[in-house]
Write a protein that holds these residues in place. Structure first.
Motif, PDB file in Angstrom:
ATOM      1  N   TRP A 118       0.834  -1.202   0.000  1.00 41.86           N
ATOM      2  CA  TRP A 118       0.000   0.000   0.000  1.00 41.86           C
ATOM      3  C   TRP A 118       0.865   1.247   0.000  1.00 41.86           C
ATOM      4  O   TRP A 118       1.956   1.269   0.565  1.00 41.86           O
ATOM      5  N   ARG A 119       0.319   2.322  -0.617  1.00 46.00           N
ATOM      6  CA  ARG A 119       1.017   3.601  -0.649  1.00 46.00           C
ATOM      7  C   ARG A 119       0.006   4.736  -0.476  1.00 46.00           C
ATOM      8  O   ARG A 119      -1.110   4.661  -0.988  1.00 46.00           O
ATOM      9  N   ASP A 120       0.430   5.787   0.217  1.00 49.40           N
ATOM     10  CA  ASP A 120      -0.407   6.965   0.455  1.00 49.40           C
ATOM     11  C   ASP A 120       0.013   8.054  -0.531  1.00 49.40           C
ATOM     12  O   ASP A 120       1.201   8.337  -0.697  1.00 49.40           O
ATOM     13  N   ASP A 121      -0.959   8.681  -1.202  1.00 49.72           N
ATOM     14  CA  ASP A 121      -0.628   9.683  -2.225  1.00 49.72           C
ATOM     15  C   ASP A 121      -0.607  11.120  -1.684  1.00 49.72           C
ATOM     16  O   ASP A 121      -0.609  12.069  -2.453  1.00 49.72           O
ATOM     17  N   LEU A 122      -0.613  11.280  -0.356  1.00 49.89           N
ATOM     18  CA  LEU A 122      -0.585  12.587   0.315  1.00 49.89           C
ATOM     19  C   LEU A 122      -1.942  13.275   0.316  1.00 49.89           C
ATOM     20  O   LEU A 122      -2.094  14.362   0.867  1.00 49.89           O
ATOM     21  N   HIS A 123      -2.937  12.689  -0.366  1.00 49.87           N
ATOM     22  CA  HIS A 123      -4.296  13.234  -0.321  1.00 49.87           C
ATOM     23  C   HIS A 123      -5.177  12.383   0.595  1.00 49.87           C
ATOM     24  O   HIS A 123      -6.398  12.410   0.505  1.00 49.87           O
ATOM     25  N   ARG A 124      -4.535  11.571   1.402  1.00 53.98           N
ATOM     26  CA  ARG A 124      -5.206  10.801   2.437  1.00 53.98           C
ATOM     27  C   ARG A 124      -6.090   9.697   1.886  1.00 53.98           C
ATOM     28  O   ARG A 124      -7.158   9.401   2.426  1.00 53.98           O
ATOM     29  N   TYR A 125      -5.710   9.098   0.790  1.00 52.70           N
ATOM     30  CA  TYR A 125      -6.293   7.817   0.422  1.00 52.70           C
ATOM     31  C   TYR A 125      -5.164   6.914  -0.049  1.00 52.70           C
ATOM     32  O   TYR A 125      -4.106   7.358  -0.483  1.00 52.70           O
ATOM     33  N   TYR A 126      -5.380   5.612   0.053  1.00 53.30           N
ATOM     34  CA  TYR A 126      -4.347   4.623  -0.200  1.00 53.30           C
ATOM     35  C   TYR A 126      -4.632   3.870  -1.497  1.00 53.30           C
ATOM     36  O   TYR A 126      -5.786   3.704  -1.895  1.00 53.30           O
ATOM     37  N   TYR A 127      -3.581   3.425  -2.126  1.00 53.27           N
ATOM     38  CA  TYR A 127      -3.716   2.593  -3.311  1.00 53.27           C
ATOM     39  C   TYR A 127      -2.572   1.580  -3.325  1.00 53.27           C
ATOM     40  O   TYR A 127      -1.538   1.753  -2.690  1.00 53.27           O
ATOM     41  N   LEU A 280     -11.822   2.519 -11.253  1.00 53.39           N
ATOM     42  CA  LEU A 280     -11.439   1.744 -10.080  1.00 53.39           C
ATOM     43  C   LEU A 280     -10.772   2.611  -9.022  1.00 53.39           C
ATOM     44  O   LEU A 280     -10.928   2.382  -7.821  1.00 53.39           O
ATOM     45  N   LEU A 281     -10.032   3.612  -9.444  1.00 44.85           N
ATOM     46  CA  LEU A 281      -9.396   4.508  -8.487  1.00 44.85           C
ATOM     47  C   LEU A 281     -10.437   5.271  -7.675  1.00 44.85           C
ATOM     48  O   LEU A 281     -10.252   5.545  -6.489  1.00 44.85           O
ATOM     49  N   MET A 282     -11.548   5.630  -8.316  1.00 42.02           N
ATOM     50  CA  MET A 282     -12.606   6.320  -7.599  1.00 42.02           C
ATOM     51  C   MET A 282     -13.194   5.413  -6.505  1.00 42.02           C
ATOM     52  O   MET A 282     -13.566   5.877  -5.436  1.00 42.02           O
ATOM     53  N   VAL A 283     -13.261   4.099  -6.790  1.00 47.72           N
ATOM     54  CA  VAL A 283     -13.779   3.162  -5.787  1.00 47.72           C
ATOM     55  C   VAL A 283     -12.848   3.085  -4.598  1.00 47.72           C
ATOM     56  O   VAL A 283     -13.261   2.971  -3.447  1.00 47.72           O
ATOM     57  N   LEU A 284     -11.527   3.164  -4.867  1.00 49.30           N
ATOM     58  CA  LEU A 284     -10.538   3.051  -3.797  1.00 49.30           C
ATOM     59  C   LEU A 284     -10.347   4.345  -2.996  1.00 49.30           C
ATOM     60  O   LEU A 284      -9.705   4.331  -1.959  1.00 49.30           O
ATOM     61  N   ARG A 285     -10.838   5.451  -3.502  1.00 56.61           N
ATOM     62  CA  ARG A 285     -10.638   6.722  -2.824  1.00 56.61           C
ATOM     63  C   ARG A 285     -11.192   6.649  -1.385  1.00 56.61           C
ATOM     64  O   ARG A 285     -12.241   6.121  -1.114  1.00 56.61           O
ATOM     65  N   ASN A 286     -10.408   7.190  -0.486  1.00 58.49           N
ATOM     66  CA  ASN A 286     -10.740   7.207   0.937  1.00 58.49           C
ATOM     67  C   ASN A 286     -10.756   5.832   1.596  1.00 58.49           C
ATOM     68  O   ASN A 286     -11.201   5.689   2.730  1.00 58.49           O
ATOM     69  N   LYS A 287     -10.271   4.820   0.902  1.00 57.42           N
ATOM     70  CA  LYS A 287     -10.201   3.479   1.491  1.00 57.42           C
ATOM     71  C   LYS A 287      -8.887   3.338   2.224  1.00 57.42           C
ATOM     72  O   LYS A 287      -7.833   3.585   1.669  1.00 57.42           O
ATOM     73  N   GLY A 288      -8.913   2.941   3.459  1.00 58.86           N
ATOM     74  CA  GLY A 288      -7.697   2.723   4.239  1.00 58.86           C
ATOM     75  C   GLY A 288      -7.031   1.434   3.824  1.00 58.86           C
ATOM     76  O   GLY A 288      -7.611   0.591   3.129  1.00 58.86           O
ATOM     77  N   PRO A 289      -5.752   1.218   4.234  1.00 55.54           N
ATOM     78  CA  PRO A 289      -5.044   0.002   3.887  1.00 55.54           C
ATOM     79  C   PRO A 289      -5.692  -1.215   4.516  1.00 55.54           C
ATOM     80  O   PRO A 289      -6.058  -1.210   5.674  1.00 55.54           O
ATOM     81  N   SER A 290      -5.872  -2.252   3.716  1.00 57.99           N
ATOM     82  CA  SER A 290      -6.450  -3.501   4.210  1.00 57.99           C
ATOM     83  C   SER A 290      -5.932  -4.629   3.349  1.00 57.99           C
ATOM     84  O   SER A 290      -5.319  -4.411   2.326  1.00 57.99           O
ATOM     85  N   THR A 291      -6.192  -5.828   3.725  1.00 55.14           N
ATOM     86  CA  THR A 291      -5.742  -6.985   2.962  1.00 55.14           C
ATOM     87  C   THR A 291      -6.710  -7.257   1.827  1.00 55.14           C
ATOM     88  O   THR A 291      -7.914  -7.351   2.020  1.00 55.14           O
TER      89      THR A 291
END
Length: 292
Positions: A118-127, A280-291
């Motif tokens: 996982w990586r944080d893009d500095l806008h507080r969502y992870y991808y 797909l990135l829109m779906v992941l927005r604001n999602k915290g790191p998880s498995t």
């Protein structure tokens, strides 16, 4: 068993590739006999936010399945994902890298292996960022380097003012290769082709793989281009450096027509994949790191 649909994950990786550097898996393929040992490397883990690195297995025509995760802070391994072969795998943490290991290779281990974190893009969502993958071939067949040739693929008129070169790799085992292009002007030094000057597309068919380089250059330019092919057996360079504006050498018409038709198809598909990735990135927005 924990898995992701292959098509969804491929779209996700394509979109993320433009946003962040990938984890580095230097081996495109590895070939081993049954009973041998193999190790898959993954470097660049200093890019990860958090200490966990995940390893996935991907068989042809199947979904990605999670094998294990390793905690880079202490080297602890977690395998609670119900992978049917989990006991065959181990992992080792090194500085800015991790390795997935199989001590005794089985035929059923034939698959591609990907690392991820996982990586944080500095806008507080992870991808998620991924490595490019390493495909394991379990076979007694000897590794054979490809035969490489380069051809001008089409005229400027056919490609709306752009020139093109076709690099063909054939007769290799394993069948997977990676292409790279360099250029030189007159007797000057070789240099990488700038991303703004050219775009590379790859096409695969049985027994051969082709890369088409679309070159954006002025009419009076006289650059010569060199194609190199990276393969498990070693790097192979094409024996010639054709100018994109020179008359094409003989090439079987059926291959030329087929590859040029595929070229336009690939351009369309690339646009569709990009749109899929953005969704797909829109779906992941604001999602915290998880498995996953």
């Amino acid at each position: 068993m924990l898995s992701l649909p292959a098509a969804a994950l491929c779209c996700l990786c394509s979109a993320l590739g433009s946003m962040a550097a990938e984890l580095i898996q230097k081996d495109l393929t590895l070939t081993r006999r049954v009973g041998g040992k193999v190790s898959f490397s993954c470097r660049g883990t200093d890019q990860c936010d958090g200490s966990y690195v995940y390893w996935y297995q991907k068989r042809d025509n199947e979904a990605f399945t999670l094998i294990l995760l390793i905690d880079g802070s202490n080297g602890e391994i977690y395998k609670g994902f119900n992978h049917p072969q989990e006991d065959d795998f181990s992992a080792v943490h090194k500085q800015n890298s991790v390795e997935l290991e199989i001590q005794k290779v089985k035929l059923s281990h034939s698959a591609s292996y990907y690392c991820s974190c996982w990586r944080d893009d500095l806008h507080r969502y992870y991808y998620l960022i991924f490595g490019s993958g390493t495909k394991l071939y379990v076979s007694d067949v000897q590794v054979v380097k490809p035969v490489v040739s380069v051809y001008p693929a089409a005229s400027r008129a056919h490609l709306e003012g752009r020139s093109s070169l076709l690099c063909l790799a054939s007769a290799m085992f394993p069948p997977l290769v990676q292409f790279s292009w360099k250029r030189r002007k007159d007797s000057g030094p070789l240099e990488d082709v700038p991303s703004a000057e050219g775009e590379q597309l790859q096409l695969r068919e049985s027994g051969r793989t082709a890369a088409i380089l679309l070159v954006h250059q002025r009419e009076d330019s006289r650059y010569k281009y060199r194609c190199s092919v990276h393969h498990e057996g070693g790097a192979v360079e094409a024996p010639t450096e054709p100018e994109v504006c020179t008359p094409p050498p003989p090439l079987p018409s059926q291959h030329q027509v087929k590859l040029l038709c595929l070229l336009y198809t690939v351009l369309i598909v690339k646009s569709l994949v990009y749109c899929c990735g953005l969704s797909l990135l829109m779906v992941l927005r604001n999602k915290g790191p998880s498995t996953i």
